[in-house]
Motif scaffolding. Structure first.
Motif, PDB file in Angstrom:
ATOM      1  N   ALA A 138       0.826  -1.208   0.000  1.00 20.76           N
ATOM      2  CA  ALA A 138       0.000   0.000   0.000  1.00 20.76           C
ATOM      3  C   ALA A 138       0.860   1.256   0.000  1.00 20.76           C
ATOM      4  O   ALA A 138       2.040   1.231   0.361  1.00 20.76           O
ATOM      5  CB  ALA A 138      -0.922  -0.002   1.220  1.00 20.76           C
ATOM      6  N   VAL A 139       0.235   2.349  -0.412  1.00 17.65           N
ATOM      7  CA  VAL A 139       0.828   3.676  -0.265  1.00 17.65           C
ATOM      8  C   VAL A 139       0.355   4.222   1.075  1.00 17.65           C
ATOM      9  O   VAL A 139      -0.849   4.239   1.366  1.00 17.65           O
ATOM     10  CB  VAL A 139       0.381   4.611  -1.405  1.00 17.65           C
ATOM     11  CG1 VAL A 139       0.908   6.019  -1.182  1.00 17.65           C
ATOM     12  CG2 VAL A 139       0.864   4.069  -2.750  1.00 17.65           C
ATOM     13  N   ASP A 140       1.279   4.641   1.908  1.00 19.86           N
ATOM     14  CA  ASP A 140       0.908   5.195   3.208  1.00 19.86           C
ATOM     15  C   ASP A 140      -0.068   6.357   2.995  1.00 19.86           C
ATOM     16  O   ASP A 140       0.180   7.228   2.168  1.00 19.86           O
ATOM     17  CB  ASP A 140       2.169   5.689   3.936  1.00 19.86           C
ATOM     18  CG  ASP A 140       1.925   5.992   5.401  1.00 19.86           C
ATOM     19  OD1 ASP A 140       1.091   6.870   5.693  1.00 19.86           O
ATOM     20  OD2 ASP A 140       2.579   5.373   6.261  1.00 19.86           O
ATOM     21  N   PRO A 141      -1.205   6.396   3.717  1.00 25.50           N
ATOM     22  CA  PRO A 141      -2.181   7.479   3.512  1.00 25.50           C
ATOM     23  C   PRO A 141      -1.598   8.862   3.745  1.00 25.50           C
ATOM     24  O   PRO A 141      -2.097   9.853   3.194  1.00 25.50           O
ATOM     25  CB  PRO A 141      -3.290   7.153   4.518  1.00 25.50           C
ATOM     26  CG  PRO A 141      -2.684   6.205   5.493  1.00 25.50           C
ATOM     27  CD  PRO A 141      -1.663   5.429   4.722  1.00 25.50           C
ATOM     28  N   LEU A 205      10.762  -6.107  -2.509  1.00 27.00           N
ATOM     29  CA  LEU A 205       9.985  -5.101  -1.782  1.00 27.00           C
ATOM     30  C   LEU A 205       9.631  -5.599  -0.385  1.00 27.00           C
ATOM     31  O   LEU A 205       9.338  -6.775  -0.187  1.00 27.00           O
ATOM     32  CB  LEU A 205       8.699  -4.768  -2.538  1.00 27.00           C
ATOM     33  CG  LEU A 205       8.853  -4.179  -3.946  1.00 27.00           C
ATOM     34  CD1 LEU A 205       7.477  -4.083  -4.616  1.00 27.00           C
ATOM     35  CD2 LEU A 205       9.525  -2.825  -3.900  1.00 27.00           C
ATOM     36  N   LEU A 206       9.658  -4.676   0.565  1.00 27.28           N
ATOM     37  CA  LEU A 206       9.249  -4.952   1.939  1.00 27.28           C
ATOM     38  C   LEU A 206       8.449  -3.757   2.429  1.00 27.28           C
ATOM     39  O   LEU A 206       8.956  -2.631   2.444  1.00 27.28           O
ATOM     40  CB  LEU A 206      10.475  -5.177   2.834  1.00 27.28           C
ATOM     41  CG  LEU A 206      10.212  -5.343   4.338  1.00 27.28           C
ATOM     42  CD1 LEU A 206       9.395  -6.600   4.609  1.00 27.28           C
ATOM     43  CD2 LEU A 206      11.529  -5.382   5.116  1.00 27.28           C
ATOM     44  N   SER A 207       7.188  -3.974   2.801  1.00 28.03           N
ATOM     45  CA  SER A 207       6.341  -2.870   3.250  1.00 28.03           C
ATOM     46  C   SER A 207       6.832  -2.326   4.589  1.00 28.03           C
ATOM     47  O   SER A 207       7.228  -3.092   5.476  1.00 28.03           O
ATOM     48  CB  SER A 207       4.893  -3.337   3.382  1.00 28.03           C
ATOM     49  OG  SER A 207       4.076  -2.276   3.867  1.00 28.03           O
ATOM     50  N   THR A 208       6.795  -0.995   4.732  1.00 21.55           N
ATOM     51  CA  THR A 208       7.244  -0.356   5.971  1.00 21.55           C
ATOM     52  C   THR A 208       6.141   0.520   6.586  1.00 21.55           C
ATOM     53  O   THR A 208       6.434   1.392   7.395  1.00 21.55           O
ATOM     54  CB  THR A 208       8.491   0.505   5.711  1.00 21.55           C
ATOM     55  OG1 THR A 208       8.195   1.501   4.719  1.00 21.55           O
ATOM     56  CG2 THR A 208       9.654  -0.349   5.229  1.00 21.55           C
ATOM     57  N   ILE A 209       4.886   0.297   6.195  1.00 22.33           N
ATOM     58  CA  ILE A 209       3.786   1.121   6.700  1.00 22.33           C
ATOM     59  C   ILE A 209       3.368   0.648   8.084  1.00 22.33           C
ATOM     60  O   ILE A 209       3.089  -0.544   8.276  1.00 22.33           O
ATOM     61  CB  ILE A 209       2.572   1.056   5.756  1.00 22.33           C
ATOM     62  CG1 ILE A 209       2.954   1.571   4.365  1.00 22.33           C
ATOM     63  CG2 ILE A 209       1.413   1.882   6.299  1.00 22.33           C
ATOM     64  CD1 ILE A 209       1.822   1.513   3.370  1.00 22.33           C
ATOM     65  N   PRO A 210       3.286   1.559   9.062  1.00 29.17           N
ATOM     66  CA  PRO A 210       2.830   1.149  10.402  1.00 29.17           C
ATOM     67  C   PRO A 210       1.337   0.850  10.393  1.00 29.17           C
ATOM     68  O   PRO A 210       0.575   1.385   9.577  1.00 29.17           O
ATOM     69  CB  PRO A 210       3.146   2.373  11.260  1.00 29.17           C
ATOM     70  CG  PRO A 210       3.134   3.524  10.306  1.00 29.17           C
ATOM     71  CD  PRO A 210       3.655   2.980   9.009  1.00 29.17           C
ATOM     72  N   ALA A 214      -3.278   5.435   9.581  1.00 29.13           N
ATOM     73  CA  ALA A 214      -4.484   6.253   9.447  1.00 29.13           C
ATOM     74  C   ALA A 214      -4.636   7.184  10.649  1.00 29.13           C
ATOM     75  O   ALA A 214      -4.977   8.367  10.493  1.00 29.13           O
ATOM     76  CB  ALA A 214      -5.708   5.360   9.299  1.00 29.13           C
ATOM     77  N   LYS A 215      -4.386   6.651  11.859  1.00 27.51           N
ATOM     78  CA  LYS A 215      -4.478   7.486  13.064  1.00 27.51           C
ATOM     79  C   LYS A 215      -3.395   8.561  13.070  1.00 27.51           C
ATOM     80  O   LYS A 215      -3.623   9.688  13.521  1.00 27.51           O
ATOM     81  CB  LYS A 215      -4.371   6.612  14.308  1.00 27.51           C
ATOM     82  CG  LYS A 215      -5.568   5.686  14.523  1.00 27.51           C
ATOM     83  CD  LYS A 215      -5.441   4.900  15.823  1.00 27.51           C
ATOM     84  CE  LYS A 215      -6.659   4.022  16.054  1.00 27.51           C
ATOM     85  NZ  LYS A 215      -6.539   3.240  17.317  1.00 27.51           N
ATOM     86  N   ARG A 216      -2.213   8.217  12.555  1.00 24.58           N
ATOM     87  CA  ARG A 216      -1.136   9.206  12.494  1.00 24.58           C
ATOM     88  C   ARG A 216      -1.489  10.329  11.521  1.00 24.58           C
ATOM     89  O   ARG A 216      -1.150  11.493  11.754  1.00 24.58           O
ATOM     90  CB  ARG A 216       0.165   8.528  12.084  1.00 24.58           C
ATOM     91  CG  ARG A 216       0.681   7.510  13.098  1.00 24.58           C
ATOM     92  CD  ARG A 216       2.080   7.036  12.748  1.00 24.58           C
ATOM     93  NE  ARG A 216       2.523   5.949  13.610  1.00 24.58           N
ATOM     94  CZ  ARG A 216       3.782   5.515  13.689  1.00 24.58           C
ATOM     95  NH1 ARG A 216       4.715   6.077  12.936  1.00 24.58           N
ATOM     96  NH2 ARG A 216       4.097   4.519  14.504  1.00 24.58           N
ATOM     97  N   ILE A 250       9.403  -0.668  10.865  1.00 27.84           N
ATOM     98  CA  ILE A 250       8.550  -1.769  10.427  1.00 27.84           C
ATOM     99  C   ILE A 250       9.371  -2.765   9.612  1.00 27.84           C
ATOM    100  O   ILE A 250      10.143  -2.405   8.746  1.00 27.84           O
ATOM    101  CB  ILE A 250       7.378  -1.239   9.584  1.00 27.84           C
ATOM    102  CG1 ILE A 250       6.607  -0.153  10.356  1.00 27.84           C
ATOM    103  CG2 ILE A 250       6.453  -2.363   9.177  1.00 27.84           C
ATOM    104  CD1 ILE A 250       6.005  -0.616  11.649  1.00 27.84           C
ATOM    105  N   GLY A 251       9.207  -4.050   9.919  1.00 26.54           N
ATOM    106  CA  GLY A 251       9.927  -5.080   9.178  1.00 26.54           C
ATOM    107  C   GLY A 251      11.393  -5.183   9.541  1.00 26.54           C
ATOM    108  O   GLY A 251      12.146  -5.893   8.881  1.00 26.54           O
TER     109      GLY A 251
END
Length: 300
Positions: A138-141, A205-210, A214-216, A250-251
Protein backbone atom coordinates in the motif's frame (compact mmCIF):
# COMPACT_ATOMS: atom_id res chain seq x y z
CA UNK A 1 22.49 -4.31 -5.92
CA UNK A 2 21.33 -1.21 -4.12
CA UNK A 3 18.44 -0.71 -1.71
CA UNK A 4 16.62 2.45 -0.70
CA UNK A 5 14.17 3.85 1.82
CA UNK A 6 12.93 7.44 1.52
CA UNK A 7 12.23 9.83 4.35
CA UNK A 8 8.75 11.29 4.82
CA UNK A 9 9.19 14.99 4.04
CA UNK A 10 5.61 16.21 4.44
CA UNK A 11 2.39 15.85 6.48
CA UNK A 12 3.91 13.82 9.35
CA UNK A 13 7.68 14.15 9.18
CA UNK A 14 9.50 11.41 11.06
CA UNK A 15 13.02 11.01 12.37
CA UNK A 16 14.14 8.59 9.64
CA UNK A 17 16.34 10.43 7.13
CA UNK A 18 16.15 7.58 4.62
CA UNK A 19 18.94 5.30 3.48
CA UNK A 20 20.79 4.15 0.40
CA UNK A 21 22.58 0.82 0.80
CA UNK A 22 25.00 -0.10 -1.99
CA UNK A 23 26.31 -3.63 -2.39
CA UNK A 24 23.98 -5.52 -0.07
CA UNK A 25 20.76 -5.26 1.90
CA UNK A 26 20.73 -3.08 5.04
CA UNK A 27 21.92 -4.73 8.24
CA UNK A 28 19.31 -6.99 9.79
CA UNK A 29 17.28 -7.44 6.59
CA UNK A 30 17.23 -10.95 5.15
CA UNK A 31 16.66 -11.53 1.45
CA UNK A 32 13.84 -13.96 2.29
CA UNK A 33 11.87 -11.17 3.99
CA UNK A 34 11.46 -9.34 0.68
CA UNK A 35 9.02 -10.16 -2.12
CA UNK A 36 11.19 -10.54 -5.23
CA UNK A 37 9.80 -9.92 -8.69
CA UNK A 38 11.54 -10.33 -12.07
CA UNK A 39 11.87 -7.44 -14.49
CA UNK A 40 9.87 -7.40 -17.70
CA UNK A 41 11.98 -8.47 -20.64
CA UNK A 42 11.77 -6.73 -24.00
CA UNK A 43 12.57 -8.91 -27.02
CA UNK A 44 14.43 -7.27 -29.85
CA UNK A 45 11.22 -7.36 -31.92
CA UNK A 46 9.55 -5.16 -29.27
CA UNK A 47 12.29 -2.55 -29.15
CA UNK A 48 14.62 -4.43 -26.84
CA UNK A 49 18.37 -4.80 -27.06
CA UNK A 50 19.90 -7.29 -29.51
CA UNK A 51 21.26 -10.53 -28.10
CA UNK A 52 25.04 -11.06 -28.27
CA UNK A 53 26.39 -13.44 -30.94
CA UNK A 54 27.51 -15.97 -28.32
CA UNK A 55 24.06 -16.04 -26.64
CA UNK A 56 21.41 -15.43 -29.31
CA UNK A 57 18.53 -16.41 -27.00
CA UNK A 58 19.20 -13.79 -24.32
CA UNK A 59 16.39 -11.25 -23.76
CA UNK A 60 17.06 -8.10 -21.76
CA UNK A 61 14.96 -5.79 -19.60
CA UNK A 62 15.09 -2.07 -20.36
CA UNK A 63 13.89 -0.44 -17.13
CA UNK A 64 13.03 -1.38 -13.52
CA UNK A 65 9.59 -2.72 -14.47
CA UNK A 66 7.86 -5.53 -12.58
CA UNK A 67 4.54 -7.38 -12.95
CA UNK A 68 1.65 -6.50 -10.64
CA UNK A 69 -1.41 -8.63 -9.96
CA UNK A 70 -4.08 -5.99 -9.33
CA UNK A 71 -4.67 -2.51 -7.94
CA UNK A 72 -7.11 -1.70 -5.13
CA UNK A 73 -8.50 1.58 -3.85
CA UNK A 74 -10.19 1.73 -0.44
CA UNK A 75 -10.62 -2.04 -0.54
CA UNK A 76 -12.23 -2.27 -4.00
CA UNK A 77 -10.36 -3.80 -6.92
CA UNK A 78 -9.96 -1.35 -9.77
CA UNK A 79 -10.88 -2.39 -13.30
CA UNK A 80 -8.04 -2.80 -15.76
CA UNK A 81 -7.52 0.16 -18.04
CA UNK A 82 -9.44 0.09 -21.30
CA UNK A 83 -6.56 2.06 -22.81
CA UNK A 84 -4.17 -0.88 -22.47
CA UNK A 85 -3.95 -3.37 -25.34
CA UNK A 86 -5.34 -6.73 -24.13
CA UNK A 87 -2.12 -8.56 -24.96
CA UNK A 88 -0.02 -6.50 -22.54
CA UNK A 89 0.09 -7.77 -18.97
CA UNK A 90 -0.22 -5.39 -16.03
CA UNK A 91 3.09 -4.00 -14.78
CA UNK A 92 4.62 -1.05 -12.95
CA UNK A 93 7.82 0.97 -13.19
CA UNK A 94 9.51 1.38 -9.80
CA UNK A 95 10.72 4.92 -10.35
CA UNK A 96 12.95 6.84 -7.91
CA UNK A 97 12.84 9.89 -10.19
CA UNK A 98 9.05 10.30 -9.98
CA UNK A 99 7.46 12.40 -7.23
CA UNK A 100 3.95 10.97 -7.81
CA UNK A 101 1.99 7.80 -8.50
CA UNK A 102 1.21 7.78 -12.22
CA UNK A 103 -1.39 5.51 -13.77
CA UNK A 104 -3.80 5.06 -16.69
CA UNK A 105 -6.05 8.03 -17.39
CA UNK A 106 -9.31 6.09 -17.02
CA UNK A 107 -8.23 4.38 -13.79
CA UNK A 108 -7.05 7.66 -12.25
CA UNK A 109 -10.43 9.12 -13.21
CA UNK A 110 -12.12 6.20 -11.44
CA UNK A 111 -10.15 6.93 -8.26
CA UNK A 112 -10.94 10.66 -8.48
CA UNK A 113 -14.63 9.88 -8.88
CA UNK A 114 -14.63 7.65 -5.80
CA UNK A 115 -13.00 10.51 -3.86
CA UNK A 116 -15.85 12.81 -4.87
CA UNK A 117 -13.65 15.05 -6.99
CA UNK A 118 -10.15 16.48 -7.09
CA UNK A 119 -10.29 17.66 -3.45
CA UNK A 120 -11.27 15.69 -0.36
CA UNK A 121 -11.03 15.73 3.43
CA UNK A 122 -7.35 15.66 4.43
CA UNK A 123 -7.98 13.75 7.64
CA UNK A 124 -9.69 10.75 5.99
CA UNK A 125 -7.20 8.00 5.22
CA UNK A 126 -7.44 6.48 1.75
CA UNK A 127 -5.85 3.19 0.79
CA UNK A 128 -4.20 2.70 -2.62
CA UNK A 129 -2.74 -0.80 -2.72
CA UNK A 130 -0.77 -2.66 -5.36
CA UNK A 131 -0.89 -6.45 -5.18
CA UNK A 132 2.57 -7.65 -6.17
CA UNK A 133 3.62 -11.28 -6.07
CA UNK A 134 0.40 -12.12 -4.24
CA UNK A 135 1.11 -9.63 -1.42
CA UNK A 136 -0.39 -6.17 -0.77
CA UNK A 137 1.89 -3.13 -0.97
CA UNK A 138 0.00 0.00 0.00
CA UNK A 139 0.83 3.68 -0.27
CA UNK A 140 0.91 5.19 3.21
CA UNK A 141 -2.18 7.48 3.51
CA UNK A 142 0.11 10.25 4.74
CA UNK A 143 1.96 10.12 1.41
CA UNK A 144 -1.21 9.89 -0.67
CA UNK A 145 -2.23 13.51 -0.01
CA UNK A 146 -1.10 17.03 -0.93
CA UNK A 147 -2.50 20.08 0.85
CA UNK A 148 -4.66 22.03 -1.62
CA UNK A 149 -5.02 25.48 -0.04
CA UNK A 150 -2.54 27.50 2.02
CA UNK A 151 -3.52 28.02 5.65
CA UNK A 152 -6.18 25.31 5.49
CA UNK A 153 -5.99 21.56 6.02
CA UNK A 154 -9.63 20.93 5.26
CA UNK A 155 -9.04 19.97 1.63
CA UNK A 156 -6.31 17.86 0.04
CA UNK A 157 -5.61 16.40 -3.39
CA UNK A 158 -4.19 13.01 -4.31
CA UNK A 159 -0.55 12.49 -5.27
CA UNK A 160 -1.69 11.04 -8.59
CA UNK A 161 -1.13 11.84 -12.26
CA UNK A 162 -1.76 10.15 -15.57
CA UNK A 163 0.88 8.41 -17.64
CA UNK A 164 1.05 7.28 -21.26
CA UNK A 165 -0.85 4.08 -22.13
CA UNK A 166 1.34 0.96 -22.35
CA UNK A 167 2.64 0.14 -25.79
CA UNK A 168 3.92 3.62 -26.56
CA UNK A 169 7.57 2.75 -26.03
CA UNK A 170 7.26 0.83 -22.77
CA UNK A 171 4.60 -1.58 -21.53
CA UNK A 172 4.02 -0.50 -17.93
CA UNK A 173 0.64 0.90 -16.89
CA UNK A 174 1.82 2.42 -13.58
CA UNK A 175 4.83 4.41 -12.46
CA UNK A 176 5.34 4.12 -8.72
CA UNK A 177 7.32 7.09 -7.45
CA UNK A 178 8.07 8.68 -4.08
CA UNK A 179 4.68 8.07 -2.38
CA UNK A 180 5.17 4.33 -2.96
CA UNK A 181 8.89 4.36 -2.18
CA UNK A 182 8.29 6.04 1.18
CA UNK A 183 6.13 3.04 2.03
CA UNK A 184 8.59 0.25 1.20
CA UNK A 185 12.17 -0.84 1.34
CA UNK A 186 13.03 -1.41 -2.32
CA UNK A 187 16.05 -3.48 -3.39
CA UNK A 188 17.26 -3.34 -7.00
CA UNK A 189 19.31 -6.40 -8.02
CA UNK A 190 21.10 -6.21 -11.37
CA UNK A 191 21.94 -9.90 -11.64
CA UNK A 192 24.09 -10.88 -14.61
CA UNK A 193 23.90 -7.85 -16.89
CA UNK A 194 25.41 -9.56 -19.93
CA UNK A 195 23.62 -12.92 -19.52
CA UNK A 196 20.43 -12.29 -17.52
CA UNK A 197 19.21 -15.86 -18.04
CA UNK A 198 21.99 -16.98 -15.67
CA UNK A 199 21.05 -14.56 -12.87
CA UNK A 200 17.86 -12.61 -13.71
CA UNK A 201 17.60 -8.99 -12.57
CA UNK A 202 14.85 -8.38 -10.03
CA UNK A 203 13.34 -6.02 -7.48
CA UNK A 204 12.62 -6.93 -3.85
CA UNK A 205 9.99 -5.10 -1.78
CA UNK A 206 9.25 -4.95 1.94
CA UNK A 207 6.34 -2.87 3.25
CA UNK A 208 7.24 -0.36 5.97
CA UNK A 209 3.79 1.12 6.70
CA UNK A 210 2.83 1.15 10.40
CA UNK A 211 -0.50 -0.39 11.36
CA UNK A 212 -1.68 2.94 12.80
CA UNK A 213 -0.86 5.06 9.74
CA UNK A 214 -4.48 6.25 9.45
CA UNK A 215 -4.48 7.49 13.06
CA UNK A 216 -1.14 9.21 12.49
CA UNK A 217 -2.59 11.02 9.48
CA UNK A 218 -5.60 12.17 11.48
CA UNK A 219 -3.36 13.39 14.31
CA UNK A 220 -1.05 15.23 11.91
CA UNK A 221 -3.96 17.04 10.25
CA UNK A 222 -5.44 17.98 13.64
CA UNK A 223 -2.07 19.32 14.81
CA UNK A 224 -1.68 21.37 11.63
CA UNK A 225 -5.17 22.82 12.05
CA UNK A 226 -4.24 23.99 15.55
CA UNK A 227 -0.96 25.50 14.34
CA UNK A 228 -1.70 27.84 11.46
CA UNK A 229 -3.44 25.41 9.15
CA UNK A 230 -0.45 24.14 7.18
CA UNK A 231 0.96 20.64 7.03
CA UNK A 232 4.73 20.65 7.59
CA UNK A 233 6.95 20.28 4.53
CA UNK A 234 10.72 20.09 4.38
CA UNK A 235 13.28 19.55 1.64
CA UNK A 236 16.80 18.62 2.66
CA UNK A 237 19.89 18.12 0.56
CA UNK A 238 21.58 14.78 1.07
CA UNK A 239 24.15 15.26 3.85
CA UNK A 240 27.61 13.79 3.52
CA UNK A 241 29.18 11.13 5.69
CA UNK A 242 28.04 7.84 7.12
CA UNK A 243 24.92 7.75 9.26
CA UNK A 244 24.31 5.22 11.98
CA UNK A 245 21.04 3.30 12.32
CA UNK A 246 20.15 3.70 16.00
CA UNK A 247 16.80 1.93 15.81
CA UNK A 248 14.68 -0.22 13.53
CA UNK A 249 11.25 0.36 12.03
CA UNK A 250 8.55 -1.77 10.43
CA UNK A 251 9.93 -5.08 9.18
CA UNK A 252 13.21 -4.49 10.99
CA UNK A 253 14.32 -1.83 8.51
CA UNK A 254 17.12 0.28 10.04
CA UNK A 255 16.11 3.86 10.78
CA UNK A 256 19.02 6.14 10.00
CA UNK A 257 19.41 9.18 12.20
CA UNK A 258 21.77 12.11 12.06
CA UNK A 259 25.21 11.43 13.49
CA UNK A 260 28.30 13.42 14.37
CA UNK A 261 31.77 12.80 12.99
CA UNK A 262 32.75 11.11 16.23
CA UNK A 263 30.17 8.35 15.96
CA UNK A 264 30.41 7.82 12.21
CA UNK A 265 32.00 4.64 11.00
CA UNK A 266 34.40 4.47 8.11
CA UNK A 267 33.43 1.89 5.48
CA UNK A 268 35.63 -1.17 5.47
CA UNK A 269 36.98 -2.72 2.26
CA UNK A 270 34.41 -4.77 0.32
CA UNK A 271 31.62 -3.67 2.68
CA UNK A 272 28.33 -2.17 1.61
CA UNK A 273 28.20 1.62 1.69
CA UNK A 274 25.16 3.24 3.31
CA UNK A 275 24.42 6.92 2.99
CA UNK A 276 21.42 9.11 3.87
CA UNK A 277 18.73 9.18 1.22
CA UNK A 278 16.25 12.09 1.48
CA UNK A 279 13.14 12.08 -0.66
CA UNK A 280 14.60 14.95 -2.72
CA UNK A 281 17.12 12.51 -4.20
CA UNK A 282 16.44 12.26 -7.93
CA UNK A 283 19.64 10.76 -9.30
CA UNK A 284 18.71 7.11 -8.83
CA UNK A 285 16.48 6.70 -11.89
CA UNK A 286 18.73 4.04 -13.31
CA UNK A 287 17.88 2.75 -16.76
CA UNK A 288 18.94 -0.86 -17.07
CA UNK A 289 19.73 -0.44 -20.75
CA UNK A 290 22.42 2.13 -19.97
CA UNK A 291 24.29 -0.42 -17.90
CA UNK A 292 23.96 -3.04 -20.62
CA UNK A 293 25.17 -0.65 -23.30
CA UNK A 294 28.12 0.39 -21.15
CA UNK A 295 29.01 -3.24 -20.59
CA UNK A 296 28.72 -3.94 -24.29
CA UNK A 297 31.13 -1.14 -25.14
CA UNK A 298 33.62 -2.37 -22.55
CA UNK A 299 33.38 -5.93 -23.87
CA UNK A 300 33.69 -4.72 -27.46
Amino acid sequence: MFAITLQRDSVDIGGNVGMLSIGELPSGIDTNSLTWMPLREYPYSQGGLPAPPDAPNEVYPLVWEIPIDDVYFDGAKLARSALSPPGITLSALIDTGNSLIRGPQDVIAQITSSLGGDNFDCSVAHNLTFEIGGKPFAVDPRDFIHQTFTDSVEQCSAALAITDPPGQGFYYSWSLGDPFLKSVLAAFHYGNISYPSQDPPRIGLLSTIPSDAAKRLEAAVAAAADDGGNLPVTSNSAPSGTFVATQTGIGGVPQATSSTDSDSESPTPNAAVRVPCPSSLRTLSLVYAMAIVATAFVSW
